[in-house]
Design an enzyme around this catalytic site. Structure first.
Site, short mmCIF file in Angstrom:
data_model
loop_
_atom_site.label_atom_id
_atom_site.label_comp_id
_atom_site.label_asym_id
_atom_site.label_seq_id
_atom_site.Cartn_x
_atom_site.Cartn_y
_atom_site.Cartn_z
N GLY A 149 0.55 -1.09 0.40
CA GLY A 149 0.50 -0.31 0.07
C GLY A 149 0.86 0.99 -0.09
O GLY A 149 0.83 2.14 0.72
N SER A 167 0.83 -3.36 5.82
CA SER A 167 0.96 -3.71 6.94
C SER A 167 1.30 -2.68 7.12
O SER A 167 2.44 -2.23 7.17
CB SER A 167 1.95 -5.19 6.73
OG SER A 167 2.44 -4.57 7.95
N ILE A 226 4.82 -2.58 9.35
CA ILE A 226 6.26 -2.03 7.77
C ILE A 226 6.14 -0.68 7.45
O ILE A 226 7.49 -0.22 7.46
CB ILE A 226 6.24 -3.77 6.04
CG1 ILE A 226 6.30 -5.16 7.00
CG2 ILE A 226 7.13 -2.96 5.40
CD1 ILE A 226 6.21 -5.86 6.31
N VAL A 269 9.05 8.81 0.26
CA VAL A 269 10.36 9.34 0.33
C VAL A 269 10.51 10.02 -1.42
O VAL A 269 10.73 10.94 -1.78
CB VAL A 269 11.87 9.06 0.74
CG1 VAL A 269 11.91 9.72 1.87
CG2 VAL A 269 11.59 7.57 -0.10
N LYS A 287 6.43 21.88 -11.15
CA LYS A 287 7.88 21.23 -10.87
C LYS A 287 7.75 21.82 -12.46
O LYS A 287 7.33 20.76 -13.58
CB LYS A 287 8.86 20.16 -10.57
CG LYS A 287 9.00 19.35 -11.06
CD LYS A 287 9.95 17.40 -10.73
CE LYS A 287 11.08 17.49 -10.86
NZ LYS A 287 11.44 15.94 -10.59
N PRO A 311 14.63 21.01 -18.56
CA PRO A 311 13.40 21.25 -17.79
C PRO A 311 12.52 20.39 -18.81
O PRO A 311 13.35 19.63 -19.28
CB PRO A 311 13.18 22.63 -18.98
CG PRO A 311 14.62 22.68 -20.33
CD PRO A 311 15.92 21.44 -19.46
N TYR A 336 13.84 7.65 -30.69
CA TYR A 336 13.43 6.48 -29.92
C TYR A 336 11.39 6.98 -29.66
O TYR A 336 11.84 8.17 -29.72
CB TYR A 336 13.51 4.99 -28.62
CG TYR A 336 14.40 6.34 -27.70
CD1 TYR A 336 15.54 6.00 -27.46
CD2 TYR A 336 13.38 6.73 -26.43
CE1 TYR A 336 15.73 6.56 -26.39
CE2 TYR A 336 14.67 7.10 -25.38
CZ TYR A 336 14.83 6.94 -25.57
OH TYR A 336 15.90 8.08 -24.74
C1 LIG Z 1 16.04 7.84 -1.07
C2 LIG Z 1 14.62 7.59 -1.98
C3 LIG Z 1 13.84 8.87 -3.22
C4 LIG Z 1 13.60 8.35 -3.74
N1 LIG Z 1 13.06 9.92 -3.99
C5 LIG Z 1 11.62 9.68 -5.54
C6 LIG Z 1 11.49 10.63 -6.53
O1 LIG Z 1 11.65 12.12 -5.65
N2 LIG Z 1 10.71 10.73 -7.44
C7 LIG Z 1 10.20 9.01 -7.57
O2 LIG Z 1 9.13 9.20 -7.97
N3 LIG Z 1 10.21 8.24 -6.44
C8 LIG Z 1 11.46 8.53 -5.99
N4 LIG Z 1 11.73 7.26 -4.83
C9 LIG Z 1 10.90 6.25 -4.95
C10 LIG Z 1 9.62 6.22 -4.75
O3 LIG Z 1 9.82 6.32 -3.66
C11 LIG Z 1 8.89 4.99 -5.42
O4 LIG Z 1 9.28 3.92 -6.27
C12 LIG Z 1 7.80 5.08 -4.45
O5 LIG Z 1 7.36 5.43 -3.51
C13 LIG Z 1 6.64 3.45 -4.62
O6 LIG Z 1 7.14 2.66 -3.75
P1 LIG Z 1 6.96 1.30 -3.29
O7 LIG Z 1 5.10 1.50 -3.41
O8 LIG Z 1 7.01 0.48 -5.00
O9 LIG Z 1 7.56 0.56 -2.09
P2 LIG Z 1 6.83 0.89 0.23
O10 LIG Z 1 6.53 2.55 -0.33
O11 LIG Z 1 7.93 0.88 0.52
O12 LIG Z 1 5.41 -0.15 -0.36
C14 LIG Z 1 5.47 -1.51 -0.02
C15 LIG Z 1 4.30 -1.78 0.72
O13 LIG Z 1 4.51 -3.07 0.22
C16 LIG Z 1 3.64 -3.23 2.19
N5 LIG Z 1 4.38 -4.59 2.14
C17 LIG Z 1 5.79 -4.90 2.44
N6 LIG Z 1 6.05 -6.26 2.85
C18 LIG Z 1 4.76 -7.00 3.45
C19 LIG Z 1 4.31 -8.28 3.42
N7 LIG Z 1 5.28 -8.97 4.23
N8 LIG Z 1 3.05 -7.90 4.02
C20 LIG Z 1 2.25 -7.30 3.62
N9 LIG Z 1 2.81 -6.05 3.11
C21 LIG Z 1 3.66 -5.99 3.01
C22 LIG Z 1 3.94 -2.59 3.04
O14 LIG Z 1 3.72 -2.39 4.48
C23 LIG Z 1 4.10 -1.70 2.00
O15 LIG Z 1 2.61 -0.98 2.60
C24 LIG Z 1 12.59 7.45 -3.99
C25 LIG Z 1 13.04 6.26 -3.44
C26 LIG Z 1 13.60 6.33 -2.68
C27 LIG Z 1 15.08 5.33 -1.88
#
Ligand SMILES: Cc1cc2nc3c(=O)[nH]c(=O)nc-3n(C[C@H](O)[C@H](O)[C@H](O)COP(=O)(O)OP(=O)(O)OC[C@H]3O[C@@H](n4cnc5c(N)ncnc54)[C@H](O)[C@@H]3O)c2cc1C
Length: 496
Positions: A14, A40, A43, A48, A79, A97, A431
């Protein structure tokens, strides 16, 4: 292939990826599938991703989400691009840009004409021919309008990442997405196909499905852990593997409509202005800098005191070899990660969702859909990887072991070819879709100081006087129209 009614789609996770997927499926494939999202609270989410690309606007619009409501809920600002400081050499500064430089003249891309007059009396930096650059530098913002010469730009958002997923959650639940709170303890798989049949939660619940979308973040619970899809490691090209992040209060003065990336001794530092605060982080290579030094350097660079304890994040550059395996499709960090230098992760989430909708399977998964999806994801990852490496490799910096390493490292052949083409002829490999297109490559090549040996000879067919007149008129039109744009902060007040 027509979508068969009521496929049971289970999304694990989520975060931004999970709720973007849930929102898109509920809006665009709602009648075709029944969506359950498992997450969860124990977790939590990475939380960020604050800087985005213009494509997100299309996502918001396509879903019918009200832009004002979304921006207010996430404390978003506009932005217009990313400012890079100290990358090519210390003291350098350029904005990449969202939008093009100038307009083609006689059918030849603008940068060839600009290169021809580069250094001549009265010729301005190429940024003066980009409405997005000129507006960004004056902290002004207006929506692009077809009536103006300045319509050749796009815009994205900078937002509070911890508020985006909850916003989409409310929106998706109103459209029928079922949310289950729980921790996945086990994954039930079919014998002999290996397909996932159900998620077993630690509280005993069992969530069955036909298609499983793995949005579980870096844990990659389904694709990486259960299916053991190999990891392709790219850290030899992109050595940054940690970040320390800390928000600070907004300083007085304008809210800049751009993200700033400042090169640091072992990586780079981001600055993302939001309505209610500024997001900051130092992305660094742990082989070249320890955590305490990185944290001290970040805190030292903040304009106002930190509003929270600095957070440490660990990651690796690379991706799972395939994102779609069997009946599991990974979206977001569960499929791979490329560091945030060009704000590409949320774009990759959006791109995967779009491809998933295009290839949405019926009860039977056709290899042609799976392979089409994987090929599209591969192409995007490879291009973004090359584009990011360019920012590090195209430098003259040798003032720290990190910069010396990235300057002298071997780069992918695909990037070597692109660089060669640019150096010899000022051409950009073309491309048809995806990131990044010609203006972006031109911005970074020139911004990092790679001046080609020649321009397209056909540019010479335009007389010098006519060219200088066209350049001056364009520059003046952009300057005039940007001067009439509202201040970014005022525009945000109107949007609030
Ligand atoms: C330092 C940093 C800076 C970033 N800056 C940017 C930015 O400026 N621009 C950009 O586009 N992207 C950025 N990103 C990437 C961006 O944050 C992610 O692509 C975006 O938030 C998507 O994350 P996600 O949903 O894949 O994972 P997460 O946010 O980690 O979500 C994972 C989900 O899985 C659930 N989960 C995991 N394991 C289990 C389990 N066993 N059981 C139940 N639930 C579980 C967790 O509870 C959570 O809800 C950055 C990343 C980092 C590390």
């Amino acid at each position: 292939m027509p979508v068969q009614p009521r496929s049971r789609v289970v999304i694990l996770g989520g975060g931004t990826a999970g709720w973007m997927t849930a929102a898109a499926l509920s809006a665009l494939a709602g009648a075709a599938c029944k969506v359950t999202l498992v997450e969860s609270a124990d977790i939590g989410i990475v939380g960020v991703g604050e800087a985005t690309l213009p494509h997100l606007r299309a996502f918001i619009t396509r879903l019918g989400i009200d832009e004002h409501a979304f921006m207010a809920a996430t404390e978003a600002t506009f932005k217009l691009g990313i400012e890079f400081r100290d990358f090519g050499r210390i003291g350098d500064r350029y904005i990449h840009p969202f939008g093009s430089y100038g307009q083609p003249l006689n059918g030849i891309a603008f940068h060839h004409h600009w290169l021809r007059r580069r250094g001549a009396d009265g010729t301005s930096p190429i940024g003066d021919y980009s409405p997005a650059v000129v507006a960004a530098e004056q902290s002004r913002f207006a929506f692009p309008s077809n009536r103006n010469v300045t319509n050749s730009f796009g815009y994205a958002y900078q937002f509070d990442a911890t508020r985006f997923a909850p916003f989409l959650r409310t929106w998706s639940e109103e459209r029928g997405v079922r949310r289950v709170e729980g921790l996945v303890a086990n994954v039930d798989r079919d014998d002999p196909t290996g397909d996932v049949r159900a998620l077993q939660l630690s509280d005993g619940q069992r969530i069955e499905g036909d298609l499983f979308i793995d949005c579980s973040g870096f844990r990659s619970v389904l694709l990486g852990t259960a299916l053991d899809e190999p990891w392709e490691d790219w850290s030899h090209w992109l050595p940054c593997d940690r970040a320390v992040a800390a928000p600070c209060a907004s300083p007085p003065g304008p809210i800049e409509p751009f993200t700033r990336a400042v090169a640091m001794p072992a990586g780079w530092r981001w600055r993302i202005p939001l309505r209610h605060r500024v997001g900051n982080g130092y992305v660094y290579s742990s082989a070249h800098c320890d955590d305490a030094t990185a944290q001290a350097a970040l805190l030292d660079a903040l304009e106002t005191p930190s509003l929270a304890e600095p957070r440490l994040l660990r990651f690796k550059a690379g991706r799972r070899r395939r994102s779609w395996v069997g009946n599991v499709i990974a979206v977001g960090l569960a499929s791979g990660f490329l560091e945030p230098l060009e704000s590409t992760s949320i774009y990759l989430v959006q791109m995967a969702i779009t491809r998933l909708l295009e290839h949405f399977p019926g009860r039977t998964i056709e290899p042609v859909d799976r392979d089409g999806f994987n090929a599209a994801v591969d192409a995007e990852y490879d291009r973004i990887r090359d584009f990011l490496i360019l920012h590090y490799h195209a430098t003259t910096r040798d003032d720290s072991p990190f910069w010396d390493h990235v300057r002298t490292m071997r780069i992918p052949d695909s990037l070597e070819e692109k660089l060669e083409l640019w150096r010899r002829s000022a051409q950009v490999q073309q491309y048809g879709y995806g990131l990044f297109l010609e203006p972006s490559w031109v911005a970074v090549y020139l911004g990092q100081g790679i001046i080609p040996e020649r321009w397209d000879q056909r540019a010479d067919l335009l007389g010098e006087e006519a060219l200088d007149r066209a350049l001056a008129e364009l520059r003046a039109a952009i300057a005039r129209e940007v001067a009439a744009m509202p201040d970014h902060r005022d525009q945000l007040m109107r949007a609030a």
